[in-house]
Design an enzyme around this catalytic site. Structure first.
Site, PDB file in Angstrom:
ATOM      1  N   ARG A 101       0.798  -1.321   0.130  1.00  0.00           N
ATOM      2  CA  ARG A 101      -0.128  -0.118  -0.027  1.00  0.00           C
ATOM      3  C   ARG A 101       0.922   1.192  -0.108  1.00  0.00           C
ATOM      4  NH1 ARG A 101      -3.510  -2.858  -1.365  1.00  0.00           N
ATOM      5  NH2 ARG A 101      -5.563  -3.216  -0.623  1.00  0.00           N
TER       6      ARG A 101
ATOM      7  N   GLU B 248      -3.610   7.308  -4.509  1.00  0.00           N
ATOM      8  CA  GLU B 248      -4.112   6.715  -5.908  1.00  0.00           C
ATOM      9  C   GLU B 248      -5.299   7.271  -6.394  1.00  0.00           C
ATOM     10  OE1 GLU B 248      -4.066   2.647  -5.740  1.00  0.00           O
ATOM     11  OE2 GLU B 248      -2.056   2.332  -5.073  1.00  0.00           O
TER      12      GLU B 248
ATOM     13  N   HIS C 160      -1.061   0.018  -9.964  1.00  0.00           N
ATOM     14  CA  HIS C 160      -1.627  -0.937  -8.966  1.00  0.00           C
ATOM     15  C   HIS C 160      -2.051  -2.220  -9.674  1.00  0.00           C
ATOM     16  CE1 HIS C 160      -3.572  -0.942  -4.852  1.00  0.00           C
ATOM     17  NE2 HIS C 160      -3.496  -2.413  -4.966  1.00  0.00           N
TER      18      HIS C 160
END
Ligand code: GLV
Ligand code: GLV
Length: 328
Positions: free
Chosen positions: A239, A268, A286
């Site tokens: 993360r 993000e 991602h």
């Protein structure tokens, strides 16, 4: 079948998963090809017993309180930091996730980033496409070898172990940090348990594989980056908020680190300013679990989790199992 429970899916998932969901639930889903905002999730899931949501969905106390009929939240991800677990627990709502099925995919992507940074693959690709390749050159695009170097794995869960297993093929020394060392049956014989500080100081490559929580916010901050070996590489497929991205940009600019491979970002889809400008940083959007296999398995698992909770069966994985204890 009129007694099928009602499920809202916040984004279209692979076809086979949608078909499965429609066969087991009265299923509605987000018709748009974009993430929903909180108000839209509340509207879409109104009256539903089950919510199948994504890591891009904020499922906080406001959303949970606004859905009085909700009996299960099933996240299409292994991480569940997008969900307010305490708020769900207070309401007695199980929160499910999808561990295991994306382990190989994420470990593979971690290795793709390690190799891409070490051997400067995106930079080399840009160079060839730009027409700059003038022939073999003894000093062109020199990278670093992996063999004999130390890989430091922060967090040794399923994904960390799968990354370590792959490191054996590269003849690397493997260090890991984790609050408690792995029990012998889970430990890889070559992997050495060390403190987080020692891992930072001794690893040539540091790769993050721990879940995000506030306690580990900016775990990799300016101080941690300074503790890392000069010339080390940082990899993050976990993360984004585990890293202070501004401190990382500064460490890379000062050449304290040789490079970084990032699949995740704190805000993000925004990428921290400065990261784009650095040649030795490899950026991915991602895609750790983005394989056909993983995304289908995640979808089936998420749908099965929701169904199991509603039918009083055994879900594959529940993040707050105490809510079940209090019901029995
Ligand atoms: C992906 O980031 C996941 O948590 O599944
Ligand atoms: C996280 O729990 C993992 O799968 O490593």
């Amino acid at each position: 079948m009129t007694d099928r429970p009602c499920l809202f899916v916040t984004r279209r998932l692979p076809q086979a998963v949608m078909e499965f969901a429609h066969s087991r639930f009265r299923c509605t889903s987000n018709p748009q090809d974009r993430p929903l905002c909180k108000e839209e999730i509340i509207e879409g899931a109104q009256g539903c017993q089950a919510l199948l949501c994504l890591l891009t969905d904020t499922v906080d106390s406001e959303v949970i309180e606004a859905l009085p009929g909700l009996r299960v939240i099933s996240n299409y991800a292994v991480g569940f930091d997008n969900i307010d677990l305490d708020a769900a627990t207070r309401r007695g709502i199980p929160v499910c996730n999808t561990p295991g099925v994306l382990t190989s995919a994420t470990a593979d992507l971690t290795w793709a980033l390690i190799l891409a940074v070490s051997r400067r693959i995106p930079e080399a690709d840009r160079y060839v496409r730009a027409g700059s390749f003038q022939g073999w050159d003894p000093l062109l695009m020199l990278g670093r070898e992996l063999s004999g170097r130390a890989l430091g794995i922060v967090g040794m869960g399923r994904i960390g172990r799968a990354v370590a297993k792959r490191a054996q093929g590269f003849d690397m020394r493997i260090l890991y940090s984790k609050r408690t060392p792995l029990p012998p049956e889970e430990a890889l014989p070559q992997a050495e348990h060390v403190s987080f500080e020692a891992l930072l100081g001794e690893s040539d490559i540091v790769s993050l594989h721990l879940p995000y929580s506030e306690q580990v916010h900016h775990l990799i901050d300016a101080r941690a980056l300074q503790t890392m070996k000069p010339g080390a590489i940082l990899i993050n497929t976990a993360r984004g908020a585990l890293i202070d991205e501004q401190a990382l940009v500064e460490a890379l600019k000062k050449r304290e680190l040789a490079g970084a491979g990032l699949d995740v970002y704190e805000h993000e889809p925004a990428v921290h300013p400065g990261l784009h400008d650095l040649d030795r940083v490899v950026l991915a959007p991602h895609i750790g679990s983005a394989t056909v296999e993983a995304r289908e398995k995640m979808g089936f698992m998420a749908a099965e989790n929701a169904l199991a909770v509603l039918q009083g069966g055994q879900a594959h994985s529940i993040a707050n199992p105490q809510v079940l204890d209090s019901k029995t």
